[in-house]
Scaffold this motif. Structure first.
Motif, PDB file in Angstrom:
ATOM      1  N   ILE A 459      23.548  -4.565   3.635  1.00 15.39           N
ATOM      2  CA  ILE A 459      24.364  -3.357   3.495  1.00 15.39           C
ATOM      3  C   ILE A 459      24.025  -2.346   4.584  1.00 15.39           C
ATOM      4  N   GLU A 460      22.738  -2.228   4.934  1.00  9.31           N
ATOM      5  CA  GLU A 460      22.358  -1.303   5.998  1.00  9.31           C
ATOM      6  C   GLU A 460      23.043  -1.668   7.311  1.00  9.31           C
ATOM      7  N   GLN A 461      23.279  -2.940   7.519  1.00 11.94           N
ATOM      8  CA  GLN A 461      23.928  -3.384   8.751  1.00 11.94           C
ATOM      9  C   GLN A 461      25.446  -3.398   8.629  1.00 11.94           C
ATOM     10  N   ASN A 462      25.968  -3.404   7.394  1.00 12.69           N
ATOM     11  CA  ASN A 462      27.401  -3.594   7.180  1.00 12.69           C
ATOM     12  C   ASN A 462      27.937  -2.610   6.156  1.00 12.69           C
ATOM     13  N   HIS A 463      28.268  -1.404   6.606  1.00 13.89           N
ATOM     14  CA  HIS A 463      28.890  -0.418   5.720  1.00 13.89           C
ATOM     15  C   HIS A 463      29.644   0.600   6.555  1.00 13.89           C
ATOM     16  N   ASP A 464      30.512   1.350   5.893  1.00 16.40           N
ATOM     17  CA  ASP A 464      31.191   2.469   6.532  1.00 16.40           C
ATOM     18  C   ASP A 464      31.295   3.602   5.521  1.00 16.40           C
ATOM     19  N   ALA A 465      32.110   4.598   5.815  1.00 18.17           N
ATOM     20  CA  ALA A 465      32.207   5.762   4.940  1.00 18.17           C
ATOM     21  C   ALA A 465      32.776   5.407   3.571  1.00 18.17           C
ATOM     22  N   LYS A 466      33.522   4.320   3.476  1.00 23.23           N
ATOM     23  CA  LYS A 466      34.148   3.944   2.203  1.00 23.23           C
ATOM     24  C   LYS A 466      33.233   3.119   1.307  1.00 23.23           C
ATOM     25  N   GLY A 467      32.291   2.403   1.918  1.00 21.76           N
ATOM     26  CA  GLY A 467      31.421   1.569   1.104  1.00 21.76           C
ATOM     27  C   GLY A 467      30.837   0.415   1.882  1.00 21.76           C
ATOM     28  N   MET A 468      30.537  -0.655   1.180  1.00 19.20           N
ATOM     29  CA  MET A 468      29.906  -1.827   1.762  1.00 19.20           C
ATOM     30  C   MET A 468      30.942  -2.727   2.435  1.00 19.20           C
ATOM     31  N   ILE A 469      30.470  -3.581   3.346  1.00 22.17           N
ATOM     32  CA  ILE A 469      31.319  -4.579   3.996  1.00 22.17           C
ATOM     33  C   ILE A 469      30.538  -5.887   4.004  1.00 22.17           C
ATOM     34  N   TRP A 470      30.785  -6.748   3.040  1.00 19.42           N
ATOM     35  CA  TRP A 470      29.988  -7.968   2.906  1.00 19.42           C
ATOM     36  C   TRP A 470      30.466  -9.061   3.850  1.00 19.42           C
ATOM     37  N   PRO A 471      29.541  -9.821   4.437  1.00 20.75           N
ATOM     38  CA  PRO A 471      29.925 -11.076   5.094  1.00 20.75           C
ATOM     39  C   PRO A 471      30.459 -12.039   4.037  1.00 20.75           C
ATOM     40  N   ASP A 472      31.346 -12.920   4.450  1.00 21.16           N
ATOM     41  CA  ASP A 472      31.947 -13.853   3.492  1.00 21.16           C
ATOM     42  C   ASP A 472      30.897 -14.630   2.702  1.00 21.16           C
ATOM     43  N   ALA A 473      29.828 -15.061   3.383  1.00 14.03           N
ATOM     44  CA  ALA A 473      28.887 -16.018   2.779  1.00 14.03           C
ATOM     45  C   ALA A 473      28.185 -15.474   1.551  1.00 14.03           C
ATOM     46  N   ILE A 474      27.930 -14.168   1.495  1.00 16.65           N
ATOM     47  CA  ILE A 474      27.141 -13.634   0.371  1.00 16.65           C
ATOM     48  C   ILE A 474      27.838 -12.476  -0.335  1.00 16.65           C
ATOM     49  N   ALA A 475      29.152 -12.322  -0.123  1.00 14.95           N
ATOM     50  CA  ALA A 475      29.904 -11.295  -0.856  1.00 14.95           C
ATOM     51  C   ALA A 475      29.958 -11.652  -2.336  1.00 14.95           C
ATOM     52  N   PRO A 476      29.952 -10.659  -3.225  1.00 12.32           N
ATOM     53  CA  PRO A 476      30.047 -10.973  -4.659  1.00 12.32           C
ATOM     54  C   PRO A 476      31.323 -11.741  -4.988  1.00 12.32           C
ATOM     55  N   PHE A 477      32.422 -11.423  -4.327  1.00 12.13           N
ATOM     56  CA  PHE A 477      33.647 -12.222  -4.314  1.00 12.13           C
ATOM     57  C   PHE A 477      34.112 -12.289  -2.863  1.00 12.13           C
ATOM     58  N   THR A 478      34.715 -13.410  -2.478  1.00  9.93           N
ATOM     59  CA  THR A 478      35.194 -13.534  -1.108  1.00  9.93           C
ATOM     60  C   THR A 478      36.559 -12.867  -0.949  1.00  9.93           C
ATOM     61  N   VAL A 479      37.404 -12.995  -1.955  1.00 12.32           N
ATOM     62  CA  VAL A 479      38.766 -12.466  -1.934  1.00 12.32           C
ATOM     63  C   VAL A 479      39.014 -11.686  -3.219  1.00 12.32           C
ATOM     64  N   VAL A 480      39.719 -10.580  -3.107  1.00 14.23           N
ATOM     65  CA  VAL A 480      40.167  -9.869  -4.293  1.00 14.23           C
ATOM     66  C   VAL A 480      41.678  -9.666  -4.199  1.00 14.23           C
ATOM     67  N   ILE A 481      42.361  -9.978  -5.278  1.00  9.35           N
ATOM     68  CA  ILE A 481      43.808  -9.743  -5.386  1.00  9.35           C
ATOM     69  C   ILE A 481      44.005  -8.445  -6.160  1.00  9.35           C
ATOM     70  N   CYS A 482      44.715  -7.512  -5.546  1.00  4.48           N
ATOM     71  CA  CYS A 482      44.945  -6.199  -6.154  1.00  4.48           C
ATOM     72  C   CYS A 482      46.433  -6.042  -6.460  1.00  4.48           C
ATOM     73  N   PRO A 483      46.859  -6.387  -7.682  1.00  3.70           N
ATOM     74  CA  PRO A 483      48.266  -6.249  -8.038  1.00  3.70           C
ATOM     75  C   PRO A 483      48.557  -4.825  -8.525  1.00  3.70           C
ATOM     76  N   ILE A 484      49.517  -4.164  -7.900  1.00  7.27           N
ATOM     77  CA  ILE A 484      49.870  -2.801  -8.294  1.00  7.27           C
ATOM     78  C   ILE A 484      50.906  -2.880  -9.420  1.00  7.27           C
ATOM     79  N   GLY A 485      50.502  -2.339 -10.588  1.00  4.88           N
ATOM     80  CA  GLY A 485      51.378  -2.406 -11.757  1.00  4.88           C
ATOM     81  C   GLY A 485      51.290  -3.729 -12.488  1.00  4.88           C
ATOM     82  N   TYR A 486      50.123  -4.354 -12.474  1.00  2.34           N
ATOM     83  CA  TYR A 486      49.945  -5.650 -13.138  1.00  2.34           C
ATOM     84  C   TYR A 486      50.310  -5.573 -14.615  1.00  2.34           C
TER      85      TYR A 486
END
Length: 575
Positions: A459-486
């Motif tokens: 995280i110290e190497q991979n973050h910005d003002a919005k939050g964390m930026i995980w590498p694919d290999a160790i991200a808690p999820f690799t992909v998130v689907i965000c449906p608006i109005g699910y």
């Protein structure tokens, strides 16, 4: 994973007691829960990343021929007595007694236990080489836990221990583990460096640290862009900055320097370069009562700093430390700012840095308040000194390999490999019979990776003002689907469920945020959590036959055809 059946607990603001960005973001994102200083629960999001770290470590350790076992957290103190570390390790080693008043320790590392195991199981050279590893809880009673999971008291570590028949075979094992570590950190997607390092409390004669490059790193790393040279600043060799000593050109004079106790002030007062001054550093014997310092004076150039680790390696200086001002005054009768090697009240052992040994016409303290000697020269005004490498390197110094100059960066140590030799096996009588039937002491190495520390370093190497930026290999999820109005739109729900099912079927680690949250809340949560790939599905997009894809590092989203979303996303994941 459908998020309505998972556990997400995000916070809007940074916690007040967070030391660094990674700690604040992990707490805000609900990856960890702090219970006390240095003690954390790893919540479901954090644990998912930990398990991915462990999986990569296991794959590469197994690939390198290491064999997994599991050693206890609680260890008999008598094993630590055999190696002498029960007392030497210090207060970081947590000592406990059981109901029978027997002594135990909560392990910070497992050299003693694994050596005990091997000495009872290995008899012949035919059983070698061996390399055992485990992923286990460790505890170190840190005086001041800080930096979140990176300096916690309880943590998870992968530690491995190799056993070989001779030095040459041990070097093969060491190189195998070194190469495995390089593969591990490459798979994590880190910018990292492997650096030559001091062996510290573990011991041994050869070691390398693996550092994630980050401005918040505790360690300074010296490296050369023109070569592969890299070393922890504690280990980096400082070459002399002067090729040879010039002849004296000035007379020795005791010069008034009122109020100038620091080299910078002396240089400014006399109108000379700081590099023409020398600072005197006095040592005291560690463990002795305060009062008087040892009669050992270290000399470094005014713009340089003494390297205490290097000093401790010099003959007779293993148990020394920097003297306090009170100790210096009690011994020499002079405040430290005016101390020098000429005319001391006691005979002193003078150790000069390599650069200092080549200086001429330099300035040192005159052992009198408000006075310094100018025009000082070796041989004429002072006996030739004992010379050693006792300073920290600086940016711009020549690289020890002769291939360029050094730069300095900060790093977070996440792995360490040691060649131990017979330090533990000899102390614990861990032997084997060689091919001639002769008893030999086992050669050992040990190799550690801070599993939970990896998260903070990443995280110290991979973050910005919005939050964390995980590498694919160790991200808690690799992909998130965000449906608006699910929860309101049948079309959105149907498209999101279909894409989710298709990605799951192809083995993608995908999350579907089916909570029905407002778009700002939902997207803000996932930017904070830092899942690297995001797909937004909306009624407007469905009407146009599209979805919005955005990598966590992208400034704006990319429009993809809805019918091709799964295929295009999988293609991006394979890059």
């Amino acid at each position: 994973m459908k998020i309505s059946r998972f556990f997400i607990s995000t916070q809007k603001d940074d916690p007040a007691d967070a030391d660094i960005r990674s700690q604040a973001l992990m707490l805000r994102a609900g990856m960890v829960k702090k219970h006390a200083a240095g003690l954390y629960s790893y919540l479901p999001l954090g644990l998912r990343s930990i398990r991915k770290v462990e999986a990569i470590v296991r794959e590469e350790m197994n690939r390198a021929g290491a064999i997994e076992l599991l050693m206890p957290v609680v260890q008999p103190a008598e094993l630590w007595q055999e190696t002498g570390r029960l007392d030497k390790f210090g207060p970081e080693l947590l000592r406990i007694k059981d109901r029978h008043d027997r002594d135990f320790v909560i392990q910070p590392t497992s050299e003693e236990v694994v050596t005990d195991l091997v000495r009872s199981e290995v008899r012949s050279w035919r059983q070698l080489p061996l390399n055992f590893y485990h992923i286990q809880t460790k505890f170190r009673d840190e005086r001041r836990p800080r930096f979140g999971v990176m300096r916690a008291r309880e943590f998870t570590m992968k530690d491995a221990y190799s056993f070989d028949r001779n030095f040459e075979a041990a070097q093969v094992s060491y190189r195998s583990m070194f190469d495995a570590y390089v593969r591990i950190f490459q798979r994590f997607g880190f910018e990292f460096r492997a650096v030559a390092a001091d062996s510290g409390a573990i011991g041994g004669s050869l070691s390398h640290e693996f550092h994630v490059i980050a401005e918040t790193g505790e360690d300074a790393i010296a490296y050369c862009d023109a070569s592969d040279y890299a070393a922890n600043i504690e280990k980096a060799e400082a070459l002399p900055l002067l090729a040879a000593r010039a002849a004296p050109t000035q007379p020795l004079q005791k010069t008034p320097t009122p109020g100038a106790a620091k080299c910078e002030d002396v240089a400014a007062l006399l109108g000379i370069a700081l590099q023409q001054t020398i600072k005197s550093v006095v040592l005291a014997v560690e463990g002795e009562k305060s009062g008087q310092a040892a009669t050992i004076v270290l000399l470094v150039r005014g713009d340089h700093a003494v390297n205490e680790v290097k000093v401790s390696k010099l003959p007779g200086l293993a148990n020394t430390r920097m003297a306090t001002e009170a100790e210096i005054v009690a011994t020499f009768g002079t405040p430290p700012g005016y101390l020098g090697p000429i005319g001391t009240v006691h005979p002193v052992r003078v150790i000069a840095d390599r650069t200092v040994a080549h200086m001429h016409d330099f300035v040192v303290g005159a052992n009198a308040v408000d006075f310094h000697y100018t025009g000082v020269n070796w041989g004429r005004d002072l006996p030739e000194p004992e010379v050693a490498d006792i300073r920290n390197v600086q940016a711009g110094d020549p690289s020890p390999d002769g291939k360029g100059t050094l730069s300095i960066c900060r790093g977070i140590e996440v792995g360490h490999v040691f060649y131990l030799g017979t330090k533990y096996s000899a102390a614990m009588s861990a032997t084997f019979l060689d091919d001639k039937g002769k008893s030999q002491v086992l050669e050992m190495g040990c190799y550690g990776i801070g599993i939970t520390r990896i998260l903070g370093a990443c995280i110290e190497q991979n973050h910005d003002a919005k939050g964390m930026i995980w590498p694919d290999a160790i991200a808690p999820f690799t992909v998130v689907i965000c449906p608006i109005g699910y929860d309101r739109s049948e079309a959105v729900r149907s498209a999101a469920d279909a894409l989710y099912a298709e990605l799951l079927a192809t083995g993608v680690d995908v999350a579907l945020d089916d909570r029905g949250e407002r778009p700002g809340v939902m997207l803000g949560d996932w930017e904070l959590i830092g899942v690297p790939h995001r797909v937004v599905i909306s009624d407007r997009g469905i009407a146009a036959g599209t979805v919005e894809y955005q990598h966590r590092r992208d400034a704006v989203p990319t429009v993809l055809p809805l019918a091709e979303a799964s295929a295009q996303l999988q293609a991006r994941l394979q890059r």
